[in-house]
Design a protein around this motif. Structure first.
Motif, PDB file in Angstrom:
ATOM      1  N   GLN A 223       1.215  -1.342   0.159  1.00  0.00           N
ATOM      2  CA  GLN A 223       0.314  -0.286   0.311  1.00  0.00           C
ATOM      3  C   GLN A 223       1.221   1.594   0.196  1.00  0.00           C
ATOM      4  O   GLN A 223       0.367   1.920   0.333  1.00  0.00           O
ATOM      5  CB  GLN A 223      -0.795  -0.083   1.729  1.00  0.00           C
ATOM      6  N   GLU A 225       4.063   4.327  -1.727  1.00  0.00           N
ATOM      7  CA  GLU A 225       4.485   3.987  -2.999  1.00  0.00           C
ATOM      8  C   GLU A 225       5.664   4.670  -2.728  1.00  0.00           C
ATOM      9  O   GLU A 225       6.800   4.794  -2.162  1.00  0.00           O
ATOM     10  CB  GLU A 225       3.592   5.285  -3.118  1.00  0.00           C
ATOM     11  N   THR A 226       6.883   4.097  -4.304  1.00  0.00           N
ATOM     12  CA  THR A 226       8.031   4.412  -3.967  1.00  0.00           C
ATOM     13  C   THR A 226       8.712   5.438  -5.132  1.00  0.00           C
ATOM     14  O   THR A 226       8.096   4.965  -5.717  1.00  0.00           O
ATOM     15  CB  THR A 226       8.711   2.810  -4.473  1.00  0.00           C
ATOM     16  N   VAL A 227       9.180   6.343  -3.922  1.00  0.00           N
ATOM     17  CA  VAL A 227      10.023   7.027  -5.146  1.00  0.00           C
ATOM     18  C   VAL A 227      11.418   7.040  -4.284  1.00  0.00           C
ATOM     19  O   VAL A 227      12.404   6.914  -3.740  1.00  0.00           O
ATOM     20  CB  VAL A 227       9.559   8.421  -3.885  1.00  0.00           C
ATOM     21  N   ASP A 241      15.175   3.688  -2.260  1.00  0.00           N
ATOM     22  CA  ASP A 241      13.495   4.350  -2.935  1.00  0.00           C
ATOM     23  C   ASP A 241      12.710   4.389  -0.779  1.00  0.00           C
ATOM     24  O   ASP A 241      13.401   3.335  -0.491  1.00  0.00           O
ATOM     25  CB  ASP A 241      13.703   2.359  -2.914  1.00  0.00           C
ATOM     26  N   ASN A 243       9.766   4.749   0.166  1.00  0.00           N
ATOM     27  CA  ASN A 243       8.851   3.920   1.367  1.00  0.00           C
ATOM     28  C   ASN A 243       7.486   4.263   1.614  1.00  0.00           C
ATOM     29  O   ASN A 243       7.321   5.077   2.626  1.00  0.00           O
ATOM     30  CB  ASN A 243       8.606   2.527   1.062  1.00  0.00           C
ATOM     31  N   ASP A 245       3.883   6.879   3.023  1.00  0.00           N
ATOM     32  CA  ASP A 245       2.222   6.462   2.576  1.00  0.00           C
ATOM     33  C   ASP A 245       1.789   7.473   2.677  1.00  0.00           C
ATOM     34  O   ASP A 245       1.928   9.091   3.079  1.00  0.00           O
ATOM     35  CB  ASP A 245       2.325   5.911   4.394  1.00  0.00           C
ATOM     36  N   ARG A 246       1.219   7.275   1.552  1.00  0.00           N
ATOM     37  CA  ARG A 246       0.655   9.813   0.827  1.00  0.00           C
ATOM     38  C   ARG A 246      -0.144   9.585   2.176  1.00  0.00           C
ATOM     39  O   ARG A 246      -0.713  11.203   1.689  1.00  0.00           O
ATOM     40  CB  ARG A 246       0.150   9.440  -0.749  1.00  0.00           C
ATOM     41  N   GLY A 253       1.933  13.259   3.415  1.00  0.00           N
ATOM     42  CA  GLY A 253       3.134  12.143   2.804  1.00  0.00           C
ATOM     43  C   GLY A 253       3.624  11.921   4.008  1.00  0.00           C
ATOM     44  O   GLY A 253       4.277  12.802   4.658  1.00  0.00           O
TER      45      GLY A 253
END
Length: 364
Positions: A223, A225-227, A241, A243, A245-246, A253
């Motif tokens: 759940q 998002e990887t940035v 990366d 990880n 949580d938006r 975030g």
């Protein structure tokens, strides 16, 4: 000219380089062979037995990860015998493994459970109580070990030995009581462990997990998002990366954890240090500066606009040069800056102010 040696895999003639394993040849040619204990950075051990293949003329199935290709080999990676073996093996794994994925527990996708689903292996062969001891009293704040989810593939211990070279964890005990432990069951903080977290990264089942997301009951990996970004702790430039949580931080975030990209894809080859992997809480810290500060006549720091802050800094530098000459100035930049930013600092020092008094901590 001698002809390059070949094997036949799944009916295809494939060339190979001396020293390559059957798994190397298969992977390079897009043939998928499942494995749980394999990591291309580690010496193959054939521990999990999920990559067994059939070789013509060989009585027993052989581990593709630990069997070197030989000219003329005829190999099958898929047939009824292999399928029967995989289903039996996975069903045996499941007899003392958690039956259902518990994302809130470890947060990490479980490759064993995914493999059970993919190959339609049975998970109802009865239950055995697992006898592996955990380390519930380990006071280290970063790495959690869940003995229930461990399959003893030894990726974590081999990584600790072969990549980090510290051997802080090892297989301990015998038979069904074999577990992942430390010397005298010490806390990782009292061993040679460098808290790099590589054991977490290589674990295929989430038995090795990061403590902070568990304590915070963060959302599971699927759940997040990887940035992709660059670690800013030193000048090496490791890729990491985030990880995210938006929905965290009231919709702004929140970083839940930091992981390394797949081995072989970036210069750090899947490795991170303790700061790069675990020291990300500063991003959300309440004391973090989010606006420029300028010291006023009262001696206190006050919020300022970027325009005012830059103007005051430039006036101060120009004033020192006017009173003491260009060599009255010194410029020190940081390895936490990018290479481009450090280049600009030395350019400002030399071209704008006319001094060679410029340094950067990564230069020493």
């Amino acid at each position: 000219m001698s002809q390059q040696p070949r094997i036949t895999l799944g009916g295809r003639a494939l060339v190979f380089e001396p020293g390559e394993t059957l798994l190397d040849v298969a992977t390079r040619n897009g043939v998928e062979i499942p494995t749980l204990c394999h990591d291309p950075r580690l010496k193959p051990v054939g521990a999990c037995r999920t990559c067994l293949v059939e070789i013509e003329g060989w009585q027993r199935l052989a581990p593709a990860c630990a069997t070197q290709a030989q000219a003329g080999m005829v190999v099958a990676s898929e047939n009824e015998r292999i399928d029967r073996h995989r289903k039996s093996l996975l069903a045996l794994y499941m007899t003392d493994h958690p039956q259902e994925e518990e994302p809130a527990k470890s947060g990490t996708p479980n490759q064993l459970l995914a493999m059970v689903t993919e190959f339609e292996a049975a998970s109802d062969w009865g239950r055995l109580s697992q006898k592996r001891a955990g380390r519930p009293g380990d006071r280290n704040p970063y790495i959690h070990y869940d003995a229930d989810s461990c399959i003893l593939c030894a990726r974590c211990t081999r990584y600790c030995d072969e990549i980090e070279g510290v051997s802080a964890i090892a297989l301990a005990g015998r038979g069904s009581e074999t577990t992942i432990s430390t010397a005298d069951e010490l806390s990782l903080l009292d061993t040679t462990c460098e808290i790099c977290g590589g054991c977490i990264d290589v674990c295929p089942t989430g038995a090795m997990a990061e403590k902070m997301p568990l304590v915070q009951e963060a959302r599971p990996d699927l759940q997040l998002e990887t940035v992709r970004t660059t670690c800013n702790y030193c000048g090496v430039g490791c890729q990491i990366d985030l990880n995210v949580d938006r929905a965290g931080e009231d919709g702004h975030g929140r970083i839940v954890k930091v992981t390394s990209p797949e081995p072989g894809t970036t210069t750090n080859d899947g490795n991170l240090c303790v700061k790069g992997r675990f020291a990300y809480e500063f991003v959300h810290h309440g004391d973090r500066l989010t606006t420029p500060l300028v010291r006023g006549k009262d001696g206190e720091l006050h919020d300022a606009s970027w325009e005012d802050a830059l103007r005051i800094a430039a006036d101060g530098l120009m004033g020192v040069r006017e009173r003491h000459g260009a060599d009255g100035l010194g410029f020190v930049s940081s390895s936490r800056c990018t290479g481009e930013e450090n280049y600009l600092v030395q350019k400002v020092a030399r071209a704008v102010f006319g001094t060679n008094n410029v340094h950067q901590c990564a230069a020493t």
